[in-house]
Design a protein around this motif. Structure first.
Motif, PDB file in Angstrom:
ATOM      1  N   ILE A  63       0.825  -1.213   0.000  1.00  0.00           N
ATOM      2  CA  ILE A  63       0.000   0.000   0.000  1.00  0.00           C
ATOM      3  C   ILE A  63       0.857   1.260   0.000  1.00  0.00           C
ATOM      4  CG2 ILE A  63      -1.844   1.227   1.185  1.00  0.00           C
ATOM      5  CD1 ILE A  63      -2.652  -1.466   0.019  1.00  0.00           C
ATOM      6  N   LEU A  64       1.842   1.340   0.895  1.00  0.00           N
ATOM      7  CA  LEU A  64       2.635   2.560   1.016  1.00  0.00           C
ATOM      8  C   LEU A  64       3.423   2.887  -0.248  1.00  0.00           C
ATOM      9  CD1 LEU A  64       3.261   4.834   2.962  1.00  0.00           C
ATOM     10  CD2 LEU A  64       5.182   3.503   3.839  1.00  0.00           C
ATOM     11  N   PRO A  65       4.058   1.927  -0.930  1.00  0.00           N
ATOM     12  CA  PRO A  65       4.736   2.282  -2.198  1.00  0.00           C
ATOM     13  C   PRO A  65       3.791   2.844  -3.250  1.00  0.00           C
ATOM     14  CG  PRO A  65       5.548   0.180  -1.392  1.00  0.00           C
ATOM     15  CD  PRO A  65       4.378   0.546  -0.544  1.00  0.00           C
ATOM     16  N   LEU A  66       2.528   2.422  -3.224  1.00  0.00           N
ATOM     17  CA  LEU A  66       1.568   2.980  -4.182  1.00  0.00           C
ATOM     18  C   LEU A  66       1.188   4.411  -3.825  1.00  0.00           C
ATOM     19  CD1 LEU A  66      -0.839  -0.087  -4.658  1.00  0.00           C
ATOM     20  CD2 LEU A  66       0.993   0.686  -6.184  1.00  0.00           C
ATOM     21  N   MET A  67       1.107   4.709  -2.535  1.00  0.00           N
ATOM     22  CA  MET A  67       0.739   6.068  -2.121  1.00  0.00           C
ATOM     23  C   MET A  67       1.925   7.023  -2.192  1.00  0.00           C
ATOM     24  SD  MET A  67      -1.896   5.514   1.084  1.00  0.00           S
ATOM     25  CE  MET A  67      -0.630   4.779   2.122  1.00  0.00           C
ATOM     26  N   SER A  68       3.144   6.516  -1.992  1.00  0.00           N
ATOM     27  CA  SER A  68       4.335   7.374  -2.011  1.00  0.00           C
ATOM     28  C   SER A  68       5.438   6.682  -2.812  1.00  0.00           C
ATOM     29  CB  SER A  68       4.806   7.647  -0.581  1.00  0.00           C
ATOM     30  OG  SER A  68       5.980   8.437  -0.585  1.00  0.00           O
ATOM     31  N   PRO A  69       5.432   6.843  -4.128  1.00  0.00           N
ATOM     32  CA  PRO A  69       6.456   6.186  -4.973  1.00  0.00           C
ATOM     33  C   PRO A  69       7.871   6.692  -4.706  1.00  0.00           C
ATOM     34  CG  PRO A  69       4.550   6.894  -6.263  1.00  0.00           C
ATOM     35  CD  PRO A  69       4.433   7.549  -4.932  1.00  0.00           C
ATOM     36  N   ASN A  70       8.015   7.877  -4.104  1.00  0.00           N
ATOM     37  CA  ASN A  70       9.332   8.468  -3.902  1.00  0.00           C
ATOM     38  C   ASN A  70      10.043   7.973  -2.646  1.00  0.00           C
ATOM     39  OD1 ASN A  70       9.008  10.041  -6.237  1.00  0.00           O
ATOM     40  ND2 ASN A  70       7.926  11.639  -5.081  1.00  0.00           N
ATOM     41  N   GLY A  71       9.437   7.089  -1.885  1.00  0.00           N
ATOM     42  CA  GLY A  71      10.117   6.546  -0.706  1.00  0.00           C
ATOM     43  C   GLY A  71       9.297   6.658   0.555  1.00  0.00           C
ATOM     44  N   TYR A  72       9.891   6.147   1.662  1.00  0.00           N
ATOM     45  CA  TYR A  72       9.186   6.118   2.938  1.00  0.00           C
ATOM     46  C   TYR A  72       9.321   7.419   3.735  1.00  0.00           C
ATOM     47  CZ  TYR A  72       8.844   1.041   2.252  1.00  0.00           C
ATOM     48  OH  TYR A  72       8.562  -0.209   1.769  1.00  0.00           O
ATOM     49  N   TRP A  73      10.130   8.362   3.283  1.00  0.00           N
ATOM     50  CA  TRP A  73      10.434   9.538   4.092  1.00  0.00           C
ATOM     51  C   TRP A  73       9.808  10.814   3.550  1.00  0.00           C
ATOM     52  CZ3 TRP A  73      12.052   7.826   8.464  1.00  0.00           C
ATOM     53  CH2 TRP A  73      12.787   6.631   8.508  1.00  0.00           C
ATOM     54  N   THR A  74       8.923  10.682   2.627  1.00  0.00           N
ATOM     55  CA  THR A  74       8.200  11.859   2.138  1.00  0.00           C
ATOM     56  C   THR A  74       7.132  12.252   3.170  1.00  0.00           C
ATOM     57  OG1 THR A  74       6.591  10.489   0.970  1.00  0.00           O
ATOM     58  CG2 THR A  74       8.570  11.151  -0.241  1.00  0.00           C
ATOM     59  N   PRO A  75       6.683  13.504   3.119  1.00  0.00           N
ATOM     60  CA  PRO A  75       5.644  13.916   4.098  1.00  0.00           C
ATOM     61  C   PRO A  75       4.394  13.053   4.055  1.00  0.00           C
ATOM     62  CG  PRO A  75       6.614  15.830   3.030  1.00  0.00           C
ATOM     63  CD  PRO A  75       7.169  14.645   2.309  1.00  0.00           C
ATOM     64  N   VAL A  76       3.941  12.655   2.868  1.00  0.00           N
ATOM     65  CA  VAL A  76       2.741  11.819   2.767  1.00  0.00           C
ATOM     66  C   VAL A  76       2.988  10.451   3.388  1.00  0.00           C
ATOM     67  CG1 VAL A  76       1.151  10.717   1.160  1.00  0.00           C
ATOM     68  CG2 VAL A  76       1.961  13.038   0.707  1.00  0.00           C
ATOM     69  N   ALA A  77       4.163   9.865   3.123  1.00  0.00           N
ATOM     70  CA  ALA A  77       4.476   8.546   3.672  1.00  0.00           C
ATOM     71  C   ALA A  77       4.606   8.608   5.190  1.00  0.00           C
ATOM     72  CB  ALA A  77       5.759   8.018   3.041  1.00  0.00           C
ATOM     73  N   LEU A  78       5.266   9.656   5.712  1.00  0.00           N
ATOM     74  CA  LEU A  78       5.408   9.770   7.165  1.00  0.00           C
ATOM     75  C   LEU A  78       4.050   9.967   7.847  1.00  0.00           C
ATOM     76  CD1 LEU A  78       8.591  12.036   7.354  1.00  0.00           C
ATOM     77  CD2 LEU A  78       8.415   9.578   7.863  1.00  0.00           C
ATOM     78  N   PHE A  79       3.163  10.714   7.199  1.00  0.00           N
ATOM     79  CA  PHE A  79       1.831  10.934   7.774  1.00  0.00           C
ATOM     80  C   PHE A  79       1.072   9.612   7.898  1.00  0.00           C
ATOM     81  CE2 PHE A  79      -2.717  11.634   6.904  1.00  0.00           C
ATOM     82  CZ  PHE A  79      -3.046  12.391   8.025  1.00  0.00           C
ATOM     83  N   HIS A  80       1.062   8.830   6.842  1.00  0.00           N
ATOM     84  CA  HIS A  80       0.350   7.552   6.876  1.00  0.00           C
ATOM     85  C   HIS A  80       1.039   6.554   7.818  1.00  0.00           C
ATOM     86  CE1 HIS A  80      -2.721   8.318   3.857  1.00  0.00           C
ATOM     87  NE2 HIS A  80      -1.799   8.908   3.095  1.00  0.00           N
ATOM     88  N   GLN A  81       2.356   6.592   7.883  1.00  0.00           N
ATOM     89  CA  GLN A  81       3.046   5.696   8.810  1.00  0.00           C
ATOM     90  C   GLN A  81       2.725   6.035  10.264  1.00  0.00           C
ATOM     91  OE1 GLN A  81       7.254   4.458   7.782  1.00  0.00           O
ATOM     92  NE2 GLN A  81       7.017   6.108   6.271  1.00  0.00           N
ATOM     93  N   ALA A  82       2.593   7.325  10.556  1.00  0.00           N
ATOM     94  CA  ALA A  82       2.237   7.729  11.917  1.00  0.00           C
ATOM     95  C   ALA A  82       0.842   7.232  12.292  1.00  0.00           C
ATOM     96  CB  ALA A  82       2.319   9.249  12.045  1.00  0.00           C
ATOM     97  N   ILE A  83      -0.092   7.342  11.349  1.00  0.00           N
ATOM     98  CA  ILE A  83      -1.456   6.871  11.625  1.00  0.00           C
ATOM     99  C   ILE A  83      -1.467   5.352  11.844  1.00  0.00           C
ATOM    100  CG2 ILE A  83      -3.766   6.631  10.665  1.00  0.00           C
ATOM    101  CD1 ILE A  83      -3.400   9.277   9.280  1.00  0.00           C
ATOM    102  N   VAL A  84      -0.774   4.614  10.980  1.00  0.00           N
ATOM    103  CA  VAL A  84      -0.739   3.155  11.105  1.00  0.00           C
ATOM    104  C   VAL A  84      -0.050   2.738  12.401  1.00  0.00           C
ATOM    105  CG1 VAL A  84       0.220   1.062  10.093  1.00  0.00           C
ATOM    106  CG2 VAL A  84      -0.884   2.758   8.627  1.00  0.00           C
TER     107      VAL A  84
END
Length: 304
Positions: free
Chosen positions: A60-81
């Motif tokens: 799921i996360l690679p589809l939402m943030s193709p640029n990696g795990y440290w983008t603002p969008v990826a960090l936001f979703h990781q915090a929620i999860v």
């Protein structure tokens, strides 16, 4: 006691099968099933959480943030999860490990506070517990007598005999008694007569009631709520009444039940949950509700 089984073609051989209490055997079998199923379901729960976490990070996360795990969008979703996973695991582990009868000091403190709130003098010695046991049995007997009397009056009113009861009471007060109650198979009239008084005047009362055989069948097949003998003792108690637990040999607080899997008296017992491998009661109810809340919210988040 044992059963003897003789085979048809081998009549000279008789096999002796020991007597087994079927009800006790089924209860023991159910308890063993719960003891085996509980740890398996705990492993299944952790497996489901692990699979969902792996799916989030690697699908799921690679589809939402193709640029990696440290983008603002990826960090936001990781915090929620992470928030959901932490609360789900914390409440699940707390619900599984929290006992409803231990530590004893904590249980006794809550029970004594409840006794104070309900006006019950909680016994602290073995002699006091035995005294309350006897008082409880006497209280149940009195409640059963009142229930039987209440059911009898309701049954008489059901067949329109309320006036008969009143007349019977009045006649008894005057020193007379009814001599006979006669029913007829061909009609629905019952004749109740009193012996002649000193003045020579007898009293005859006729009421239209159901036939005697029909009334006997109705009483024999009536629902359990009209018979005190079919009720369990706790059904005769009020919402704030204390009882006595024969299994744990302790005073039984209101809304408490003995759980046969954990072998403990549980305050505010809700149910036994095999997924928790524990009974849900007063001390772990909040963990159970929080677990369901975070699981439901996390599933809605994953769906959106």
């Amino acid at each position: 006691q044992s059963y003897h089984v003789r085979l048809p073609f081998l009549s000279r051989f008789v096999f002796q099968i020991p007597h087994v209490d079927l009800s006790g055997f089924l209860n023991a079998l159910a308890d063993c099933a719960m003891y085996i199923l509980g740890p398996i379901l705990i492993v299944v729960v952790f497996g489901i959480i692990g699979v969902l976490t792996h799916t989030f990070y690697y699908v799921i996360l690679p589809l939402m943030s193709p640029n990696g795990y440290w983008t603002p969008v990826a960090l936001f979703h990781q915090a929620i999860v992470f928030f959901f996973i932490f609360n789900i695991l914390f409440n699940y582990i707390s619900c599984v490990t929290t006992r409803n009868d231990k530590p004893v000091e904590k249980y006794d403190a809550v029970v004594k506070e409840l006794a104070l709130a309900t006006g019950y003098e909680y016994p602290t010695t073995q002699e006091g517990i035995e005294r309350w046991k006897n008082e409880y049995k006497e209280m149940i007997l009195n409640a059963a007598r009142r229930k039987r009397e209440y059911d009898r009056l309701n049954l008489m009113r059901r067949y329109d005999l309320a006036d008969t009861l009143e007349d019977e009471s009045n006649v008894n007060k005057n020193g007379s008694q009814y001599s006979a109650i006669v029913g007829s198979k061909n009609n629905d009239t019952a004749t109740l007569s009193t012996p002649a008084s000193s003045s020579g005047n007898g009293k005859v009362i006729q009421r239209r009631v159901a036939p005697i055989q029909s009334r006997q069948n109705d009483v024999a097949t009536n629902n359990p709520t009209t018979s005190a003998s079919n009720l369990r003792p706790w059904m005769l108690l009020g919402p704030n009444s204390w009882g006595y637990c024969e299994k744990s040999k302790l005073p039984k607080p209101p809304r408490s039940h003995f759980d046969y899997v954990t072998r403990s008296l549980v305050m505010n017992m809700d149910h036994y949950c095999p997924w928790m491998f524990n009974v849900i009661g007063y001390f772990n109810y909040r963990y159970f509700v929080n677990f369901l809340l975070y699981v439901s919210t996390g599933m809605m988040y994953g769906t959106l």
